[in-house]
Scaffold this active site. Structure first.
Site, PDB file in Angstrom:
ATOM      1  N   GLU A   1     -85.951 -66.711  16.376  1.00 48.33           N
ATOM      2  CA  GLU A   1     -86.007 -65.217  16.039  1.00 48.33           C
ATOM      3  C   GLU A   1     -86.440 -64.439  16.919  1.00 48.33           C
ATOM      4  O   GLU A   1     -87.292 -64.853  17.498  1.00 48.33           O
ATOM      5  CB  GLU A   1     -86.779 -64.942  14.660  1.00 48.33           C
ATOM      6  CG  GLU A   1     -86.204 -65.583  13.523  1.00 48.33           C
ATOM      7  CD  GLU A   1     -87.146 -65.766  12.424  1.00 48.33           C
ATOM      8  OE1 GLU A   1     -88.211 -64.842  12.056  1.00 48.33           O
ATOM      9  OE2 GLU A   1     -86.860 -66.505  11.436  1.00 48.33           O
TER      10      GLU A   1
ATOM     11  N   CYS B   1     -90.987 -58.690  19.943  1.00 40.80           N
ATOM     12  CA  CYS B   1     -92.057 -59.883  19.408  1.00 40.80           C
ATOM     13  C   CYS B   1     -91.146 -61.220  19.982  1.00 40.80           C
ATOM     14  O   CYS B   1     -90.126 -61.310  19.118  1.00 40.80           O
ATOM     15  CB  CYS B   1     -92.363 -59.790  17.967  1.00 40.80           C
ATOM     16  SG  CYS B   1     -93.293 -60.916  17.588  1.00 40.80           S
TER      17      CYS B   1
ATOM     18  N   CYS C   1     -92.372 -74.983  15.738  1.00 41.40           N
ATOM     19  CA  CYS C   1     -93.961 -75.016  16.188  1.00 41.40           C
ATOM     20  C   CYS C   1     -94.597 -76.222  15.899  1.00 41.40           C
ATOM     21  O   CYS C   1     -94.245 -76.487  14.718  1.00 41.40           O
ATOM     22  CB  CYS C   1     -94.681 -73.552  15.658  1.00 41.40           C
ATOM     23  SG  CYS C   1     -96.382 -73.631  16.420  1.00 41.40           S
TER      24      CYS C   1
ATOM     25  N   CYS D   1     -99.998 -74.617  11.386  1.00 38.11           N
ATOM     26  CA  CYS D   1    -100.860 -73.509  10.460  1.00 38.11           C
ATOM     27  C   CYS D   1    -100.294 -73.563   9.252  1.00 38.11           C
ATOM     28  O   CYS D   1     -98.949 -73.577   8.812  1.00 38.11           O
ATOM     29  CB  CYS D   1    -100.776 -72.149  11.072  1.00 38.11           C
ATOM     30  SG  CYS D   1    -101.466 -72.249  12.631  1.00 38.11           S
TER      31      CYS D   1
ATOM     32  N   CYS E   1     -98.121 -70.446   7.651  1.00 39.31           N
ATOM     33  CA  CYS E   1     -97.100 -69.849   8.641  1.00 39.31           C
ATOM     34  C   CYS E   1     -95.807 -70.583   8.666  1.00 39.31           C
ATOM     35  O   CYS E   1     -95.678 -71.669   8.673  1.00 39.31           O
ATOM     36  CB  CYS E   1     -97.605 -69.984  10.060  1.00 39.31           C
ATOM     37  SG  CYS E   1     -96.198 -69.391  11.307  1.00 39.31           S
TER      38      CYS E   1
ATOM     39  N   SER F   1    -105.382 -66.187  17.729  1.00 43.67           N
ATOM     40  CA  SER F   1    -105.293 -66.162  16.140  1.00 43.67           C
ATOM     41  C   SER F   1    -106.472 -66.930  15.630  1.00 43.67           C
ATOM     42  O   SER F   1    -106.754 -68.231  15.448  1.00 43.67           O
ATOM     43  CB  SER F   1    -104.050 -66.929  15.915  1.00 43.67           C
ATOM     44  OG  SER F   1    -102.818 -66.247  16.347  1.00 43.67           O
ATOM     45  N   LEU F   2    -107.636 -66.233  15.275  1.00 45.98           N
ATOM     46  CA  LEU F   2    -108.864 -66.722  14.845  1.00 45.98           C
ATOM     47  C   LEU F   2    -108.578 -67.156  12.950  1.00 45.98           C
ATOM     48  O   LEU F   2    -108.888 -68.119  12.747  1.00 45.98           O
ATOM     49  CB  LEU F   2    -110.007 -65.898  14.957  1.00 45.98           C
ATOM     50  CG  LEU F   2    -111.237 -66.761  14.709  1.00 45.98           C
ATOM     51  CD1 LEU F   2    -111.463 -67.608  15.708  1.00 45.98           C
ATOM     52  CD2 LEU F   2    -112.592 -65.303  14.980  1.00 45.98           C
TER      53      LEU F   2
ATOM     54  N   ASN G   1     -98.259 -61.338   5.110  1.00 48.52           N
ATOM     55  CA  ASN G   1     -96.793 -61.042   4.749  1.00 48.52           C
ATOM     56  C   ASN G   1     -96.716 -62.759   3.855  1.00 48.52           C
ATOM     57  O   ASN G   1     -96.165 -63.723   4.381  1.00 48.52           O
ATOM     58  CB  ASN G   1     -96.078 -61.474   5.972  1.00 48.52           C
ATOM     59  CG  ASN G   1     -95.022 -60.648   5.884  1.00 48.52           C
ATOM     60  OD1 ASN G   1     -94.321 -59.999   4.954  1.00 48.52           O
ATOM     61  ND2 ASN G   1     -95.024 -59.732   7.249  1.00 48.52           N
TER      62      ASN G   1
ATOM     63  N   CYS H   1     -93.174 -64.436  10.189  1.00 48.78           N
ATOM     64  CA  CYS H   1     -92.776 -65.147  11.261  1.00 48.78           C
ATOM     65  C   CYS H   1     -91.966 -66.444  10.746  1.00 48.78           C
ATOM     66  O   CYS H   1     -92.369 -67.169  10.019  1.00 48.78           O
ATOM     67  CB  CYS H   1     -94.018 -65.860  12.330  1.00 48.78           C
ATOM     68  SG  CYS H   1     -95.448 -64.519  12.338  1.00 48.78           S
TER      69      CYS H   1
END
Ligand code: SAH
Length: 348
Positions: free
Chosen positions: A90, A103, A110, A114, A117, A217-218, A293, A336
C-alpha cells in the site's frame, strides 16, 4: 534488468563509467527520468541511439502496477500496488495544509509483530527494492499531476507497511534519490523515517549526515506494557532505544518525535502520561499522539476524544511539545496494512 529508479546518483555515475560512458551522462539521465518524466528510453533524444539500445536491453524504467485505487472524501488516495513478482504493498497520499504527504511502505508485510497493527498480520514476505519505493512516490506524483499540473509530493513519511530500519540500505538509497535536487527534490526536512526502535540502526542513521527526521513508535512508557503490545521490546527494551536516541540527537543535532498510539484504558492513563513525560522531556522530544484506527483485524479499542485531549493537555502543561495526529481516509481502510490484508486474506 536493472531498474534505473533504484539507482542513487553516484551509483548511476559508476554504472555509466562501467558501461564505457562519460560520468556526466548521469545528469542527463536523471533529467530525463525525474524532470522530463520519460517513460521509455526512445524519448531520450540527446542520448545516442547506440546507448539508448544498450539501455533498453539491460535497464528498465518499469513502475509497480496500480492494482486497486481508493479515494476518500477528504482527498486521501490509497493505492494498492502490485510488484513484478505479484507482491502487493500500500501507498497513501494525504493532503495537509502544508503539503502533499506520501506515506511510503518499505517492506511487503512486516516481521516486527506489533499486536495492534494490521501490517504485521501476514508476516514479512520481503524487503522492497529501492526502485519500488521510488515507484510509490512517482505513482502518487502521477495522481497529483492528473488533478493539476505542477502539483507534486512535497513530504515523505516512511510510515507505511514495514520496518524501514529492517531494510536499511535500500531505504537510505531511496532517501538519497528522492532528496536529490536532480531527482524528486524532496527537502530533507520533509522526509521522516519512523521506526519501532532498532537501536543499532538509529545510531547509524544519526551518522548518515542527513538532515532528515526520525520518529520513534514508542506507544508505551514502560517495558511491561510495551512488551505486551510490541514484540520488538522484548529484544530491545525502552532503555536501549532511549540510549540510541540520545546518541542520535547528540550526533545529528535533530529533535526526535515519539509516536504514541492511544489505546483505551491501556496506555492512556495518568500514570502512563507521567512516565512518558519523564522519558521524553530530558531529550526535548516531540510527542505525536495517534488516535488508534480500529480494525476488525485487531482487538484494541481507541481512546475516547476526552481521554486523548486529557492526555495531550497533561503533556503540554508539563512543557512537552505535543500534537494529535490528524486522521485521514477513515472511509477507505485507513489503518496501516488494512487494505492489503483485506485483499490478501480474501485471495487466500
Ligand atoms: N515500522 C515503523 C513504520 C510503520 S508503522 C514503525 O513502527 O514506526 C507507522 C505508524 O503507524 C507506527 O507508529 C505504527 O505503530 C502506527 N500504526 C500501526 N497500526 C495503526 C493503527 N491501526 N492505527 C493507528 N496507527 C497505527
Amino acid at each position: 534488468m536493472i531498474n534505473l529508479y533504484g539507482l542513487e546518483f553516484h551509483k548511476l555515475e559508476h554504472l555509466l563509467v562501467d558501461e564505457g560512458q562519460k560520468k556526466f551522462k548521469a545528469v542527463q539521465l536523471y533529467n530525463w527520468i525525474y524532470t522530463k518524466k520519460a517513460e521509455t528510453f526512445d524519448e531520450m533524444s540527446d542520448i545516442s541511439l547506440a546507448f539508448r539500445k544498450t539501455l533498453s536491453e539491460k535497464y528498465s524504467l518499469s513502475l509497480p502496477r496500480v492494482y486497486t485505487r481508493q479515494e476518500s472524501s477528504d482527498g486521501t488516495i490509497k493505492l494498492l500496488l502490485e510488484m513484478e513478482d505479484g507482491m502487493k504493498v500500500e501507498t497513501v497520499l494525504m493532503r495537509y495544509d502544508y503539503g502533499n504527504v506520501a506515506c511510503v511502505s518499505s517492506q511487503v508485510g512486516c516481521s516486527m509483530g506489533c499486536t495492534f497493527c494490521a501490517s504485521g498480520l501476514l508476516g514479512k514476505k520481503r524487503n522492497l527494492e529501492t526502485h519500488e519505493m521510488v515507484g510509490e512516490v512517482i505513482l502518487l506524483n502521477k495522481e497529483l499531476e492528473k488533478e493539476n499540473k505542477g502539483q507534486r509530493v512535497t513530504h515523505v513519511v516512511l510510515m507505511g507497511t514495514g520496518e524501514p530500519f529492517d531494510n536499511y540500505d535500500n531505504v537510505m538509497d531511496f532517501i538519497r534519490i528522492i532528496n536529490n535536487q536532480r531527482g524528486l527534490s524532496i527537502g530533507a526536512r520533509h522526509i521522516t523515517v519512523s521506526t519501532c526502535g532498532l537501536p543499532e540502526q538509529i545510531r547509524r542513521y544519526g551518522r548518515e549526515g542527513l538532515q532528515t527526521n526520525l520518529a520513534i513508535s514508542l506507544h508505551a512508557p514502560n517495558n511491561e506494557l510495551r512488551n505486551q503490545i510490541m514484540n520488538i521490546n522484548k529484544v530491545h527494551p525502552i532503555e536501549e532505544v532511549m540510549d540510541a536516541v540520545e546518541e542520535y540527537t547528540d550526533y545529528a543535532g535533530r529533535r526526535v518525535t515519539f509516536e504514541y498510539l492511544l489505546l483505551d484504558h491501556l496506555n492512556d492513563t495518568k500514570e502512563c502520561c507521567e512516565q512518558l513525560i519523564k522519558l521524553v522531556k530530558p531529550i526535548n522530544g516531540y510527542v505525536n499522539l495517534i488516535p488508534y484506527n480500529e480494525t476488525n483485524l485487531c482487538h484494541y479499542k481507541r481512546s475516547s476524544n476526552n481521554r486523548v485531549h486529557y492526555f495531550a493537555d497533561m503533556l503540554a502543561k508539563n512543557g512537552v511539545n505535543v500534537t494529535i495526529r490528524k486522521e485521514f481516509g477513515s472511509d477507505i481502510d485507513a489503518a496501516c496494512g488494512q487494505l492489503r490484508a483485506k485483499v490478501e486474506l480474501k485471495n487466500e
